[in-house]
Design a protein around this motif. Structure first.
Motif, short mmCIF file in Angstrom:
data_model
loop_
_atom_site.label_atom_id
_atom_site.label_comp_id
_atom_site.label_asym_id
_atom_site.label_seq_id
_atom_site.Cartn_x
_atom_site.Cartn_y
_atom_site.Cartn_z
N GLU A 48 1.00 -1.05 -0.30
CA GLU A 48 0.38 -0.02 -0.37
C GLU A 48 0.58 1.30 0.17
O GLU A 48 0.54 2.49 -0.74
CB GLU A 48 -1.30 0.07 0.91
CG GLU A 48 -1.45 1.20 1.27
CD GLU A 48 -2.31 1.47 2.55
OE1 GLU A 48 -2.53 2.11 3.43
OE2 GLU A 48 -3.19 0.30 2.91
N MET A 49 2.00 1.33 0.96
CA MET A 49 3.08 2.01 0.98
C MET A 49 3.10 2.52 -0.58
O MET A 49 4.01 3.90 -1.19
CB MET A 49 4.25 2.15 2.16
CG MET A 49 3.41 1.81 3.23
SD MET A 49 2.90 3.56 4.03
CE MET A 49 4.49 3.95 4.77
N ASP A 51 2.86 1.68 -3.34
CA ASP A 51 1.58 2.78 -4.40
C ASP A 51 0.96 3.46 -4.24
O ASP A 51 0.85 4.28 -5.39
CB ASP A 51 0.40 1.52 -4.27
CG ASP A 51 0.73 -0.60 -4.83
OD1 ASP A 51 1.50 -0.93 -5.60
OD2 ASP A 51 -0.69 -1.46 -4.42
N GLN A 52 0.87 4.15 -2.89
CA GLN A 52 0.71 5.55 -2.45
C GLN A 52 1.96 6.76 -3.21
O GLN A 52 2.13 7.12 -2.66
CB GLN A 52 0.31 5.54 -1.16
CG GLN A 52 -0.77 5.14 -1.03
CD GLN A 52 -1.56 5.22 0.31
OE1 GLN A 52 -0.25 5.72 1.35
NE2 GLN A 52 -2.60 4.92 1.17
N GLN A 53 2.92 5.49 -3.30
CA GLN A 53 4.68 6.55 -3.92
C GLN A 53 5.13 7.10 -2.57
O GLN A 53 6.07 7.51 -2.44
CB GLN A 53 4.33 7.03 -4.52
CG GLN A 53 3.92 6.70 -5.75
CD GLN A 53 3.49 7.92 -7.64
OE1 GLN A 53 3.64 9.04 -7.18
NE2 GLN A 53 4.10 6.79 -8.46
N HIS A 197 3.45 3.72 8.69
CA HIS A 197 1.84 3.58 8.22
C HIS A 197 0.99 3.97 9.21
O HIS A 197 0.04 4.51 9.01
CB HIS A 197 1.75 1.99 8.06
CG HIS A 197 0.19 1.71 6.98
ND1 HIS A 197 -0.48 0.86 7.43
CD2 HIS A 197 -0.07 1.87 5.73
CE1 HIS A 197 -1.59 0.81 7.41
NE2 HIS A 197 -1.27 1.02 5.80
#
Length: 367
Positions: A48-49, A51-53, A197
């Motif tokens: 997730e981190m 994909d959020q760049q 996160h």
């Protein structure tokens, strides 16, 4: 071994918020890192981190979760995750030139009052960041406030990072290692990512059917599939109402040994407040028709009239070998805390938010 320590700690105190095991993570994660197993506790968080760049891997497709993270990389992740205000005039570090790929990240943290040059004017950007340094970076970046005055056993109040570590601790962002924080230990890439996160999502809405964020910090959903772990979690909540000390004894009172009972608790969020959200959460794991389910149902209705008997029932399930039940009444004499003692317990371990939750849910305000 740690399972046994967890049991002993709960019995004596009458324990990182736990990461949830991913469900069908392979179907959720696209193009996963080659060295992050689909069964890893952190598989969804890391991707997730990514994909959020906010974080990135290496050209060969690896994430290298166990590799320590440097100060410059730690700066980059924070700068991508949160907008930092400039509160300090710009100061150029001697060892971070304008040609450095991480110059802007370092500059942002310096102007936010997070990074400061040492006596020689250096930052040492390639050095691993320590857990104490991480606490300072993240506490300032996210403007964390200290909620309760609890400390790790290896972080004295005069430690330079004491207040920053306390802020992470009291907000349920970190739980340490069985009462210790290890402030000088280097931080791994995955640990830093997970802590970051949690901070990013700390104010997300919480489903009342789930655990209160940051609570039951030492027991995962996977562990709660075992009846003894459910019983131990219930015992931890019950410590809010019952005590081996006199019924009116306050957790903040100094004992004849020179310390307060509050020091026996690693942090309130590790044990789980006796709150309706937590009760509903544990009901998901209690076996249908079991005594544990019946106890949780009584608690949810506000019925605590049988808590002494329930304590021994849960002890028998959670740790049947800990004592001889033929003499347990004598060995484990317990008292029900007064309303004042219970509220002091809640305030000490869970802060003002915990007190408000307690008063609203159980109608104790003004009583």
């Amino acid at each position: 071994m740690k399972k046994k320590i967890w049991k002993l700690a709960l019995a004596a105190a009458l324990a990182m918020p736990a990461m949830v095991m991913p469900v069908d993570a392979e179907a959720i994660v696209k193009s996963p890192f080659t060295d992050v197993s689909k069964n890893s506790l952190y598989v969804e968080i890391v991707h997730e981190m990514r994909d959020q760049q906010i974080l990135s891997g290496y050209e060969n497709g690896e994430f290298r979760p166990a590799e320590v993270i440097s100060r410059k990389h730690a700066a980059a992740l924070v700068n991508r995750a949160v907008k930092l205000p400039a509160t300090k005039p710009f100061v150029l570090f001697k060892d971070v030139s304008t040609e450095n790929a991480f110059f802007n990240d370092v500059k942002k943290l310096q102007q936010a009052g997070i990074f400061e040059p040492d006596a020689k004017g250096n930052l040492y950007p390639n050095q691993p960041i320590t857990r104490a340094e991480m606490a300072k970076v993240l506490t300032i970046a996210f403007d964390l406030k200290v909620k309760v005055e609890l400390d790790f056993m290896d972080v004295p109040k005069d430690h330079p990072a004491s207040n920053y570590i306390r802020a992470l601790y009291s907000n349920g962002i970190t739980t340490g290692d069985f009462g210790f924080y290890n402030p000088d230990k280097s931080v791994t890439r995955v640990h830093y990512s997970v802590i970051l996160h949690r901070l990013i999502h700390m104010n997300d809405p919480v489903d009342p059917a789930e655990r209160i964020r940051g609570q039951f910090a030492r027991v995962s959903e996977q562990q709660l599939g075992e009846p003894d772990q459910v019983a131990l979690a219930m015992l931890s909540m019950l410590s809010q109402k019952i005590t081996h000390d006199p019924y009116d004894y306050l957790i903040t009172d100094i004992t004849n040994k020179g310390y307060t009972d509050a020091s026996m608790y690693w942090a309130g969020h590790s044990f789980g407040q006796l709150a309706k959200e937590n009760i509903r959460y544990l009901e998901r794991f209690a076996v249908k028709g079991s005594e544990q389910e019946a106890i949780l149902d009584r608690w949810l209705k506000g019925d605590f009239s049988k808590i002494k008997d329930e304590f021994f029932t849960l002890k028998a399930i959670g740790d049947p070998d800990f004592f001889n039940c033929a003499v347990c009444e004598q060995k484990f004499a317990i008292n029900i805390r007064t309303k004042r003692a219970e509220e002091v317990f809640v305030r000490t371990l869970y802060g003002e938010e915990g007190v408000q939750r307690h008063q609203q849910q159980w109608g104790t305000k003004g009583k």
